[in-house]
Design a protein around this motif. Sequence first.
Motif, PDB file in Angstrom:
ATOM      1  N   GLU A   1      89.392 -91.498 -14.256  1.00  0.00           N
ATOM      2  CA  GLU A   1      89.727 -92.529 -13.284  1.00  0.00           C
ATOM      3  C   GLU A   1      91.231 -92.781 -13.244  1.00  0.00           C
ATOM      4  O   GLU A   1      91.825 -92.932 -12.169  1.00  0.00           O
ATOM      5  CB  GLU A   1      88.967 -93.818 -13.616  1.00  0.00           C
ATOM      6  CG  GLU A   1      87.451 -93.737 -13.458  1.00  0.00           C
ATOM      7  CD  GLU A   1      86.732 -93.033 -14.610  1.00  0.00           C
ATOM      8  OE1 GLU A   1      85.510 -92.868 -14.536  1.00  0.00           O
ATOM      9  OE2 GLU A   1      87.402 -92.640 -15.594  1.00  0.00           O
TER      10      GLU A   1
ATOM     11  N   SER B   1      92.783 -89.872 -11.370  1.00  0.00           N
ATOM     12  CA  SER B   1      92.562 -89.935  -9.923  1.00  0.00           C
ATOM     13  C   SER B   1      93.528 -90.901  -9.258  1.00  0.00           C
ATOM     14  O   SER B   1      94.081 -90.608  -8.184  1.00  0.00           O
ATOM     15  CB  SER B   1      91.112 -90.345  -9.626  1.00  0.00           C
ATOM     16  OG  SER B   1      90.196 -89.349 -10.040  1.00  0.00           O
TER      17      SER B   1
ATOM     18  N   GLU C   1      81.946 -94.773  -8.388  1.00  0.00           N
ATOM     19  CA  GLU C   1      83.311 -94.305  -8.160  1.00  0.00           C
ATOM     20  C   GLU C   1      84.115 -95.221  -7.243  1.00  0.00           C
ATOM     21  O   GLU C   1      85.313 -95.417  -7.448  1.00  0.00           O
ATOM     22  CB  GLU C   1      83.292 -92.878  -7.611  1.00  0.00           C
ATOM     23  CG  GLU C   1      82.866 -91.863  -8.647  1.00  0.00           C
ATOM     24  CD  GLU C   1      83.201 -90.439  -8.239  1.00  0.00           C
ATOM     25  OE1 GLU C   1      83.919 -90.249  -7.249  1.00  0.00           O
ATOM     26  OE2 GLU C   1      82.745 -89.517  -8.935  1.00  0.00           O
TER      27      GLU C   1
ATOM     28  N   ILE D   1      87.174 -96.224  -9.467  1.00  0.00           N
ATOM     29  CA  ILE D   1      88.386 -95.475  -9.148  1.00  0.00           C
ATOM     30  C   ILE D   1      89.245 -96.212  -8.131  1.00  0.00           C
ATOM     31  O   ILE D   1      90.465 -96.286  -8.264  1.00  0.00           O
ATOM     32  CB  ILE D   1      88.039 -94.065  -8.624  1.00  0.00           C
ATOM     33  CG1 ILE D   1      87.409 -93.232  -9.748  1.00  0.00           C
ATOM     34  CG2 ILE D   1      89.296 -93.356  -8.095  1.00  0.00           C
ATOM     35  CD1 ILE D   1      86.987 -91.844  -9.342  1.00  0.00           C
TER      36      ILE D   1
END
Length: 449
Positions: A122, A125, A297, A301
């Motif tokens: 994470e 990203s 996600e 994220i």
Amino acid sequence: MSTKKDPKLLTDTERQERDAERQGRLATSTPGPKVLTLSLKEPDIFAAQGLNRASLDHCVKCTICETTCPVAAVTPLFSGPKYVGPQAERFRDGESVDHSLDYCSSCGICTLSCPQGVHIAELNSMARAVMKADHMPIRDLVIGETVLMGKVMTPIAPIANAALANKPIRIAMEKVIGVHRDAPMPTAQSQSFVSWAKHHKRPAIPVTRGPVVFFHGCAGGYFEVQTSIHTVEVLEHLGFEVIVPAQGCCGLAQQSNGLFSQARKTVTKLCGQLRAAGKDLTIVSSSGSCAGMLKHEAYEIMGVDDPALIDVSTRMRETSEFLMELEDSGTLPHTFQRLDMTVPYHAPCQLKGQGMGMPAIRLLELIPGLTVVESGQACCGIAGTYGLKKEKYDVAQAVGQALFDMVVDTNPELAVCDTETCRWQISKSTGVPTVHPISLVHRAYGLGD
């Protein structure tokens, strides 16, 4: 090896030559050219920063993530999840300190393997999104427009498929927008799933279990139509009323390419569409990666802290997960026909990240005569859109090679995998047709081939 040969026909010596040739390319590869780019500054890109940075100092530098990373194992171009993740994050102040993090595939295996609970993937990203914000490749913008691609390709499916199979056209695509000439492409269908659903007549089976919502995802709507049809037909066979609301993209491809603002808008809109189908209804999806975007996600994220997302995420079930919940409650009928075959099965990274184990194996093992061989491999290499890109194609192929060999050696006629792009990757790299587990369940219930 100068010519391309059917992977199913390679000898052991030819496999070794192929791997050695690829390793030579990996050692000298360079990042793709920064051409055809746009500046896309995103002021709210650190919305999830607090969540993930809270785990940062839990890193004890044990390097377990380094040993499990499938990308670091095959190329020196990626310095590893610990180095570009928690270690580099301590030095970041809105700027990237290590551009090799673009070679992180976001498979999430590092986060899963970390014994301290550090959100490594994470962090990576988010850092990559910052790094690309002022030079976003046009390719990465286009590649995330999956609904648009489906709408354009479906009416001209034969032409679209012929074009994507044409070598000169693929070479031109590689040179102009950076999609590798040999990367797997979706197969356009002449009918979308929504079109099928509009004309579908429910079989004369009593609705004994009530309604469920079906989330088909972009690929399930346009490219993996048969998988979506099989899912609906199995659910109806089990006595459910299947509601298919109007729905758009989940934004996963945008998120994985660093387009956080667009992905937030996309996933928030989708949540509203799915909620409109009915309150408190279970949402079932045969698109495991899209289900993962909604389950965790989008929040972990991108920091989407929206009540609609929270509601949808708690009701979302991947199809095999949902059917095994029925099995565990004693309500899944075992009226399966015998399927005498052995199939290789690969659990995608996106599925593992949802923390639900491998329900597909348990489900398929209920079918008499069916033997399931788990791949034992971490990743197929495609990682959504990662393996499509010119500069990452060889990396993706090297990551997945052990899986590809296992599939060919286990059953050169059929393989099983839960997510669309992973199925395309396996099929293209092995020549072995690869299906979602629901397709074998559909066959075993006598609903068709």
